[in-house]
Design a protein around this motif. Structure first.
Motif, mmCIF file in Angstrom:
data_model
loop_
_atom_site.group_PDB
_atom_site.id
_atom_site.type_symbol
_atom_site.label_atom_id
_atom_site.label_comp_id
_atom_site.label_asym_id
_atom_site.label_seq_id
_atom_site.Cartn_x
_atom_site.Cartn_y
_atom_site.Cartn_z
ATOM 1 N N ILE A 489 0.735 -1.274 -0.038
ATOM 2 C CA ILE A 489 -0.019 -0.058 0.003
ATOM 3 C C ILE A 489 0.894 1.244 -0.060
ATOM 4 O O ILE A 489 0.682 2.190 -0.691
ATOM 5 N N ALA A 490 2.011 1.255 0.776
ATOM 6 C CA ALA A 490 2.898 2.370 0.901
ATOM 7 C C ALA A 490 3.574 2.711 -0.328
ATOM 8 O O ALA A 490 3.787 3.831 -0.709
ATOM 9 N N TRP A 491 3.656 1.663 -1.287
ATOM 10 C CA TRP A 491 4.475 1.867 -2.612
ATOM 11 C C TRP A 491 3.160 2.295 -3.539
ATOM 12 O O TRP A 491 3.404 3.028 -4.545
ATOM 13 N N LEU A 492 1.921 1.339 -3.618
ATOM 14 C CA LEU A 492 0.951 1.834 -4.732
ATOM 15 C C LEU A 492 0.428 3.137 -4.703
ATOM 16 O O LEU A 492 0.341 3.813 -5.816
ATOM 17 N N ALA A 493 0.005 3.583 -3.504
ATOM 18 C CA ALA A 493 -0.821 4.846 -3.357
ATOM 19 C C ALA A 493 -0.147 6.075 -3.702
ATOM 20 O O ALA A 493 -0.339 6.967 -4.578
ATOM 21 N N ILE A 496 3.365 4.247 -7.358
ATOM 22 C CA ILE A 496 2.980 3.457 -8.617
ATOM 23 C C ILE A 496 1.769 4.002 -9.351
ATOM 24 O O ILE A 496 1.848 4.079 -10.471
ATOM 25 N N PHE A 497 0.947 4.203 -8.437
ATOM 26 C CA PHE A 497 -0.734 4.745 -9.305
ATOM 27 C C PHE A 497 -0.244 6.098 -10.153
ATOM 28 O O PHE A 497 -0.696 6.246 -10.966
ATOM 29 N N PRO A 498 0.269 7.038 -9.288
ATOM 30 C CA PRO A 498 0.657 8.460 -10.097
ATOM 31 C C PRO A 498 1.702 8.282 -11.175
ATOM 32 O O PRO A 498 1.284 8.656 -12.034
ATOM 33 N N LEU A 499 2.497 7.566 -11.110
ATOM 34 C CA LEU A 499 3.506 7.238 -12.346
ATOM 35 C C LEU A 499 2.956 6.471 -13.490
ATOM 36 O O LEU A 499 2.920 6.683 -14.714
#
Length: 513
Positions: A489-493, A496-499
């Motif tokens: 969750i710490a990487w996705l939100a 990863i999602f913005p990129l």
């Protein structure tokens, strides 16, 4: 001239903006600030139009311009949006629709409360006397008011500001909650700072104040009992408390008029200093036989000569004085003869007093001889750290068996026995070996008033089964995540999602080119 013409056109648009702003403020708030936009806008608009109309053909050319048509469309659209917004808010205020989407319906009042509020036949007002605002009280009371806005009202009153209201309801402390229904008033509870108001308590109080029955409570006089006024050691606060609970309170002197009142549902004998006459004792026994109830509040070192009556109930007075071996009342400036009680036996009088403190000064033990016909419950008892002192007159008494008795020692009994002439009716008597807890200055200490009021309600049989309104609590829906889930969750939100979104946008742009 062209410069003045262009300036007039700009001022016209500026004046239109001022007029629209003024109309929005006027509709939304109704405050005088709106006229600060409207009046200058109308004046500037009039001057601009006057200058422009002086030029022949300008108006026709102005309307034919593409910029005019686009500006007019934008203005009409803005006005339409403002009108729709205002109408939507107006309709929403007139036709309120609330949805409680919580799992346990935390913000929805019970069906019992809804029924009680719909049955209000006259205006009912809840007054909460506290000096500070509570963000939780108003939404809670708003829920009540929505169910019957014509009959239910509430007011948060600062007793330091509204002195007249505080005197009218005899407010003694911050946090008092009072009901007013017609010409009746009733004290509901005293809220601590930040304590919420309970739905079950408020609804049952409303139900009780609506009742047509007004119990009559008599206080026996003529034996040196405390006066019924506000003097130190008097019973004025007790009388006011009972009257706030819709009781009718009257003195009763059986020496001057040896006749039992026909409406005497409960009689109290509080702190007599001299003995009763045998005829008075006979009348009290007759009162009990007639399904009346009796409260005895008797101090140490006194003899009211009630042996015949007490023998019928298996009671006897003990001349010892209960002392606290560790003097827990010392922090209040009181001695060993003061008892702080926090634990009670299971009984309707004490059912709601768990972990609530009451205080008693100068207490005598009361002995009860159990029998098959009388049901007795020790509603007040000292604990194992106390003892019954046989010589309380000596200085610095200590525990000296066998004359002294180790605690716990009961000093308050609730007794009940079946009426032989009525299969369903019971006769009730409460005896307490102390009277100071109901006197002025002591009644308001801790939960003394609750002990007394519960006792009177039980004796007068007005403890009509309250509505069973269960408290609501939010369900625990906590999500327990593992270490790797938290890292994902710490990487996705934030990364990863913005990129991913930026990458998709670049890809789409590249495809179009």
């Amino acid at each position: 001239m062209k410069i003045w013409q262009r300036l007039a056109q700009y001022l016209l648009w500026f004046s239109l903006a001022l007029v629209v702003a003024g109309l929005v403020v006027l509709v939304a708030t109704g405050e005088g600030l709106a006229y600060g936009f409207l009046l200058p806008g109308l004046v500037v608009m009039g001057l601009s139009l006057g200058h422009l109309f002086q030029r022949q053909g300008w108006f026709t050319n102005f309307l034919g311009k593409r910029s005019t048509r686009m500006g007019t469309n934008g203005l009409v659209g803005a006005i339409a949006i403002v009108v729709i917004f205002c109408l939507t808010n107006f309709l929403a205020a007139q036709m309120v629709v609330r949805l409680d989407l919580t799992e346990t319906q935390l913000y929805t009042l019970s069906s019992q409360t809804q029924g009680v509020l719909q049955n209000l036949s006259q205006p009912l007002t809840v007054r909460i006397f506290q000096g500070t605002d509570d963000a939780n009280l108003e939404p809670f009371l708003d829920n009540y008011q929505r169910l019957n806005p014509r009959q239910f009202r509430y007011a948060l009153v600062d007793p330091n500001q509204d002195i007249a209201a505080a005197r009218r309801f005899n407010v003694q402390s911050q946090g008092e909650v009072h009901l007013e229904y017609g010409d009746r008033t009733q004290l509901v509870t005293v809220l601590a700072q930040g304590e919420p108001l309970n739905e079950s308590l408020l609804t049952n109080s409303i139900l009780r104040i609506q009742g047509d029955r007004q119990p009559h409570f008599y206080l026996l006089q003529g034996h040196g009992e405390p006066p019924l006024d506000q003097s130190p050691g008097g019973l004025g606060q007790m009388v006011q408390l009972l009257e706030s609970q819709s009781y009718q309170v009257s003195p009763l002197n059986l020496i001057q008029n040896p006749v039992l009142p026909p409406d005497a549902e409960a009689i109290a004998l509080i702190a007599p200093q001299t003995s009763l006459l045998p005829e008075e004792v006979n009348l009290l026994q007759q009162h009990l036989e007639n399904q009346g109830s009796l409260l005895l509040s008797l101090d140490p070192q006194t003899d009211p000569a009630l042996d015949n009556l007490l023998d019928d109930w298996g009671l006897s007075l003990d001349q010892h004085l209960i002392l606290d071996g560790i003097n827990r009342a010392e922090f209040l400036g009181l001695g060993q003869s003061s008892l702080l009680i926090t634990e009670y036996e299971a009984h309707p009088i004490t059912a709601a007093l768990t972990n609530r403190m009451s205080i008693y000064q100068d207490v005598r033990p009361l002995l009860f001889d159990a029998s098959e016909t009388i049901q007795g419950t020790p509603i007040l008892s000292s604990d194992a750290e106390t003892w019954a002192e046989s010589n309380p007159e000596i200085p610095d008494p200590t525990f000296d068996p066998p004359g002294d008795r180790q605690g716990p020692i009961p000093f308050g009994w609730a007794l009940e026995k079946q009426n032989p002439e009525a299969t369903m009716e019971t006769i009730r008597l409460v005896a307490i070996g102390n009277s100071t807890f109901v006197t002025n200055g002591w009644l308001g200490q801790y939960h003394n008033s609750d002990v007394f009021l519960n006792t009177v309600n039980w004796l007068a049989k007005v403890e009509n089964a309250p509505l069973a309104i269960q408290p609501k609590a939010a369900q625990n829906r906590r999500l327990n995540l593992g270490r790797w889930q938290i890292m994902a969750i710490a990487w996705l939100a934030p990364i990863i999602f913005p990129l991913g979104g930026v990458g998709a946008a670049i890809f789409c742009l590249w495809q179009r080119r």
